[in-house]
Design a protein around this motif. Sequence first.
Motif, short mmCIF file in Angstrom:
data_model
loop_
_atom_site.label_atom_id
_atom_site.label_comp_id
_atom_site.label_asym_id
_atom_site.label_seq_id
_atom_site.Cartn_x
_atom_site.Cartn_y
_atom_site.Cartn_z
N GLN A 139 21.86 8.37 7.07
CA GLN A 139 22.06 9.58 6.28
C GLN A 139 20.79 10.37 6.05
O GLN A 139 20.85 11.56 5.70
CB GLN A 139 22.69 9.22 4.92
CG GLN A 139 24.16 8.88 5.01
CD GLN A 139 24.76 8.47 3.68
OE1 GLN A 139 24.06 8.35 2.68
NE2 GLN A 139 26.07 8.25 3.66
N ASP A 140 19.65 9.76 6.23
CA ASP A 140 18.37 10.44 6.00
C ASP A 140 17.56 10.41 7.29
O ASP A 140 17.16 9.35 7.75
CB ASP A 140 17.61 9.74 4.87
CG ASP A 140 16.35 10.48 4.46
OD1 ASP A 140 15.55 10.85 5.34
OD2 ASP A 140 16.15 10.69 3.25
N ARG A 141 17.34 11.57 7.89
CA ARG A 141 16.66 11.62 9.19
C ARG A 141 15.26 11.01 9.14
O ARG A 141 14.81 10.42 10.13
CB ARG A 141 16.59 13.07 9.68
CG ARG A 141 17.91 13.63 10.18
CD ARG A 141 17.69 14.97 10.87
NE ARG A 141 18.88 15.40 11.57
CZ ARG A 141 19.79 16.22 11.08
NH1 ARG A 141 19.65 16.70 9.85
NH2 ARG A 141 20.85 16.58 11.79
N LEU A 142 14.57 11.17 8.02
CA LEU A 142 13.22 10.61 7.93
C LEU A 142 13.28 9.09 7.90
O LEU A 142 12.55 8.41 8.65
CB LEU A 142 12.52 11.14 6.67
CG LEU A 142 11.09 10.62 6.43
CD1 LEU A 142 10.17 11.01 7.59
CD2 LEU A 142 10.55 11.15 5.10
N ASN A 143 14.14 8.53 7.08
CA ASN A 143 14.29 7.08 7.02
C ASN A 143 14.75 6.52 8.36
O ASN A 143 14.29 5.45 8.80
CB ASN A 143 15.29 6.68 5.93
CG ASN A 143 14.78 6.98 4.53
OD1 ASN A 143 13.59 7.19 4.34
ND2 ASN A 143 15.68 7.01 3.57
N GLU A 144 15.66 7.22 8.99
CA GLU A 144 16.19 6.81 10.30
C GLU A 144 15.07 6.71 11.34
O GLU A 144 14.96 5.72 12.07
CB GLU A 144 17.26 7.80 10.74
CG GLU A 144 17.84 7.58 12.12
CD GLU A 144 18.74 8.72 12.52
OE1 GLU A 144 19.96 8.53 12.52
OE2 GLU A 144 18.21 9.82 12.85
#
Length: 354
Positions: free
Chosen positions: A101-106
């Motif tokens: 859900q979070d591109r940065l975390n991904e």
Amino acid sequence: MIPPGETIGILGGGQLGRMIAMAAAQLGYRIHIYAPEADSIAAEVSAEFTCAAWDDAEAMARFAAGCAVVTYEFENVPVGPLAALGDVPLLAHARALETAQDRLNEKRFVTDLGGTPAPFHPVDSAADLAEAIAAIGAPGILKTRRDGYDGKGQWRIMTPEDAEGLDLPAQPLIYEGFVTFFAEFSVILCRGADGEIRYFDSAHNVHEGGILALSTVPAPARLLEQVPAARELAAKVADALDYVGVLTLEFFATENGPVFNEMAPRVHNSGHWTIEGAVTSQFENHVRAICGLPLGDTGLAADAVEMRNLIGDEADDWATILGDPANHLHLYGKGAARPGRKMGHVTRLTFQRD
């Protein structure tokens, strides 16, 4: 193992839920859809439908009470309210949702596993954006960290000047550098609770206006050379998440190998060809996995397969499409055919002739 006759809950009421429901019915399962939108094309083919807000804990608990297992058809289901599911298994589990859900975390997650994403930089202000462009360069793409799909929530920045005066939305963003690639492809796998992984053939994906237009298998030889490395990363992702079900990772094929684009913890548009084109479709294998059944054969059922999305009013040409007996038409039952809206898809199988 969850036997046929039990009820599978699906969070989300769109076309992916519809196709999961149809595959589950073939195996003898009942489907209960949970979605906040009253107009649900998945509910139309399901035994039960709960129309309630995601944060309605009482409705979520009642929904879960009648289900043997719960899954989801898109990755933007809010994670917090899922606590109301109680002891009913959620597969794939919530960590997969939180990661995707979070591109940065991904991207950080994939990088830690040895993957190579496009260069990226978090952006929370105009100063952050200037810093990101200085570090990565332009051109690049500014994206919302959450909720974007099919090209939505994205801004192309071709030069540093393009960023000047840009009215940034009041939400976390990420800046990604452009990747020079010669093709796009996806790795779709299915992982069982016992850790067994089966891969579908990787399709060559062509996008138009940020929306998938065409998927073909087998992919060109040059692209196929990059599939083993991409599969290795996809397996690491699945194992790290203790994933159960169908998982998709999208890649850019570059001169230096596969570059990770994004992941989807669910069945995927680029795998729609598997309904007719694989021995066991992605939808059936997802049901098999979450119910603890043996996984089906993912091999090709034809020598070549092409899947084309029907966007907007392209679906109105159904009569012509059906005029070719080699075509397999899938219409999703949606109402208005708005521009950019996926209304269906058509799959064409090719067999070699002696």
